[in-house]
Structure formats: structure tokens, C-alpha cells
Write a protein that holds these residues in place. Sequence first.
Motif, short mmCIF file in Angstrom:
data_model
loop_
_atom_site.label_atom_id
_atom_site.label_comp_id
_atom_site.label_asym_id
_atom_site.label_seq_id
_atom_site.Cartn_x
_atom_site.Cartn_y
_atom_site.Cartn_z
N TYR A 256 0.85 -1.14 0.08
CA TYR A 256 0.20 0.12 -0.04
C TYR A 256 0.80 1.23 0.07
N GLY A 257 0.37 2.25 -0.53
CA GLY A 257 1.01 3.67 -0.65
C GLY A 257 0.12 4.61 0.09
N THR A 258 0.73 5.84 0.31
CA THR A 258 -0.09 6.72 1.22
C THR A 258 0.10 8.18 0.43
N ASP A 259 -0.83 9.02 0.29
CA ASP A 259 -1.14 10.45 0.06
C ASP A 259 -1.28 10.99 1.40
N MET A 260 -0.67 12.29 1.57
CA MET A 260 -0.47 12.93 2.83
C MET A 260 -1.21 14.27 2.58
N TRP A 261 -1.73 14.85 3.69
CA TRP A 261 -1.95 16.29 3.87
C TRP A 261 -0.97 16.77 4.29
N ALA A 262 -0.53 18.06 3.81
CA ALA A 262 0.56 18.87 4.34
C ALA A 262 0.20 20.22 4.19
N VAL A 263 0.55 21.06 5.22
CA VAL A 263 0.25 22.46 5.36
C VAL A 263 1.46 23.22 4.78
N VAL A 264 1.36 23.93 3.73
CA VAL A 264 2.57 24.78 2.99
C VAL A 264 2.98 25.88 4.24
N ALA A 265 4.16 25.70 4.09
CA ALA A 265 4.80 26.76 4.98
C ALA A 265 4.66 28.29 4.89
N GLY A 266 4.19 29.09 5.50
CA GLY A 266 3.95 30.56 5.16
C GLY A 266 2.69 30.41 4.25
N ALA A 267 1.85 29.68 4.43
CA ALA A 267 0.47 29.79 3.77
C ALA A 267 -0.21 30.94 4.17
N PRO A 268 -1.01 31.72 3.47
CA PRO A 268 -1.84 32.81 4.01
C PRO A 268 -2.82 32.32 5.10
N ASN A 269 -3.19 31.13 5.34
CA ASN A 269 -4.07 30.60 6.25
C ASN A 269 -3.46 29.54 7.00
N GLU A 270 -2.19 29.61 7.29
CA GLU A 270 -1.27 28.50 7.95
C GLU A 270 -2.10 28.09 9.05
N GLU A 271 -2.33 28.97 10.08
CA GLU A 271 -2.83 28.71 11.50
C GLU A 271 -4.38 27.93 11.40
N ALA A 272 -5.09 28.47 10.25
CA ALA A 272 -6.24 27.66 10.28
C ALA A 272 -6.28 26.37 9.51
N ALA A 273 -5.26 26.41 8.59
CA ALA A 273 -4.84 24.84 8.17
C ALA A 273 -4.53 23.85 9.07
N ILE A 274 -3.49 24.38 9.95
CA ILE A 274 -3.13 23.44 10.94
C ILE A 274 -4.31 22.98 12.01
N GLU A 275 -5.03 23.83 12.03
CA GLU A 275 -6.46 23.61 13.01
C GLU A 275 -7.37 22.50 12.12
N LEU A 276 -7.36 22.65 10.72
CA LEU A 276 -7.96 21.78 10.00
C LEU A 276 -7.32 20.37 10.18
N VAL A 277 -6.07 20.53 10.12
CA VAL A 277 -5.30 19.04 10.15
C VAL A 277 -5.46 18.39 11.44
N LYS A 278 -5.53 19.14 12.62
CA LYS A 278 -5.76 18.53 13.88
C LYS A 278 -7.29 18.01 13.91
N TRP A 279 -8.22 18.94 13.42
CA TRP A 279 -9.76 18.37 13.26
C TRP A 279 -9.68 17.01 12.68
N PHE A 280 -9.13 17.09 11.37
CA PHE A 280 -9.03 15.90 10.47
C PHE A 280 -8.45 14.72 11.00
N SER A 281 -7.36 14.78 12.09
CA SER A 281 -6.64 13.92 12.58
C SER A 281 -7.75 12.93 13.52
N GLU A 282 -8.50 13.20 13.91
CA GLU A 282 -9.52 12.77 14.80
C GLU A 282 -10.05 11.49 14.09
N PRO A 283 -9.95 10.16 14.50
CA PRO A 283 -10.43 8.97 13.87
C PRO A 283 -11.78 9.14 13.25
#
Length: 349
Positions: A256-283
Motif C-alpha cells: 500500500y501507498g499513502t497520500d498525505m495532507w501537508a500544510v504549506v509553510a507560510g501559507a496565508p491561512n497557515e494557522e487555520a490549515a493546522i487547525e483543520l489538520v488537527k480536526w481531521f486527525s481525529e479517527p
Amino acid sequence: MMTTTPRLAALTAVLAALSVPAHAAEITVVGWGGTWDEAYKEGVWDVFEGETDHTIVMEEWAGELAKVRAQVQSGNITYDLVAAEAPSVEIGCAEGLFVPLSEEITGPADSYLPGTLHECGVASDTWATVLAYDKDAVGGTEPTSWADYFDVEAIPGKRGVLAQAQYTLENALMGDGVPADEVYEVLSTPEGVDRAFAKLDSIRDHIVWWNTTTQAVQNLSSGEVVMTDLYNARVTNEVQNEGKNWGIAWEAGFFYGTDMWAVVAGAPNEEAAIELVKWFSEPEHQAGFSRLYAYGTGRREAAEFVSAEQLEHLPSSPAHAPHGVEYDTDFWVENKEALEARFKAWLGQ
């Protein structure tokens, strides 16, 4: 393995900010398009929007890391969160293109399947290359191993095979009796490479080559082949939506292979994107995608939020995961050019 870096330490303030409501943002999320994006919208993004003040703006791409690199280098960043193949995440993380993620964001590393969590990425999906077969065409003898795939006397008929070294040599060695978790150890030796090509030679006259999944599906649909290597979601699509009487030999072993969500460094909405990843990481949130699309998740606990019927089609399900081994990205980064050249020469013989 996730390690502490200066940038990761700098995220302390961001993590603290996640505990309080953030300003509403339009998070630009870049995925793979088509039905993949549709499943993410219905199963994940719409739910996130309903639970937060943020909105999701969806774009699609073909995974070109150069696009992220150009945005970061120019300072003109339009992407916030991207779905990228695991090797791209590894390269981009090393170049500082993506934001490192702590376990406070992703959840504990030991709750993820091997290869589905990276210092800068969380699995968006896990896909598998499987042994697929037409139940009506195998004469009542359904394959249960890659040895069966290579045994054209026991199960007569043509075999579909992907026309490249990567993803194909692994199957050849399993067909020659090598357990999936020992394949790369064997393939790392000259003798192991010779062994894989010799196994392919043994059924060369019975092979129908394919280069696209559409070709592979058509070959099996038309009866030109009785079994083929294929990506698991395409098999499930044909079964669920087209009524095909096809099966997957999960117990044969698969990679099996994996695609991954990654937050772009310096993105205009970096903080919100990290919040989204944290939310998404819940099972339960990761499971939102797998309930609609036959690709698995990173976190094992997500299986608890997927129906038993849908779990049957996921490589990450408790029933199938023990038969799966992750593709070795480092091996192919180092050996792909040489092995693909040899494969091309072998095809021309």
C-alpha cells in the motif's frame, strides 16, 4: 519518525491558539480532483465547515511539488493545504516547504499504520495494489496467493500486469514465495532482482500489459485477462457501481501507498490549515472519506467509524491490514531509474 525542530518548537504559539476560536478563514485545500474530491467534500469538508466558522475552497492538481516550491520561493502562496504523495512530502519537508506537525496535532504516532504519518504529513488516504480477478472467469478456482496468479496451469487464462518495474517486481517476488515483509530485503540484492525478472519470464506469453487503470479495467471487463494487478478502489467501483462479479485476494498479500495532507509553510491561512489538520486527525473525521471512497485511513481507530460493509473494501481495515506492507519509498528513490531501465530493456527482448 517525527523529531523536534526549531520550526516545530515555534508552533507552540499556534497550538495554544488552537484552543480558542480562530478568526474565520477561507482555507484553500488542493486535492486530486474528480470523485476523490467529491468524497472529501461530502464526507469531510462539509462536516468541518458545519462545525467551525471556516470555509473550504477546493482546488485540484496533479501533485506537482514544483508548484509548492515556486509559491514558497516567490512568497506568493495561494495553497494552504495540499494532498501530496508520501515521497513529495518527504522531499518538501526537508526543503522547508511544509510545516512540521507535532503529536498534539496528529494524535499519537503509534495509532497510525506504518508509513501513514510523517513529520510534515498526515495520511489523506491509503491505497493498495491488489490481486483482482473475475470470479466468473477463473472456473471456480479463485486465487488466494500471488503463486496462483503465476500458475497458468491451475488457473488458465491471461494475466494483466502493469508495464513498469515499480509495483510489479514486488508482486513477482511474492509469486515466487517471498513473504511481503521480506520483499525489499530480497529485491535489494542482484540475485533478488534476477529472481523477480525470472518469475515474470515464466508467464511472459500469458501477460497483457497495461499502463493506465482504464486499460486494466477494460482488460478484465472484456475477458482478455482473468486476473490482474490493480488499485483496490477501481475494483470496488466496478463491483459497487457496475455490478461486476470481481474479487480481491487480500490474503495473497499486497503493498500500500499513502497520500498525505501537508500544510504549506507560510501559507496565508497557515494557522487555520493546522487547525483543520488537527480536526481531521481525529479517527471519526478521517473515516468520513473512507465511508464514501474505498481508500483507507492512517489511524487504525478510524475503522470503528466505518460500516462493516465498507470495511471489506479498505486496505486499512483490521481484516486486511495484516496482509499489507507499505511501499518502500527510500528503495525506489534509490533504485527506480536503474530498475525501470532494466525493465524497459527486458520488455524489448
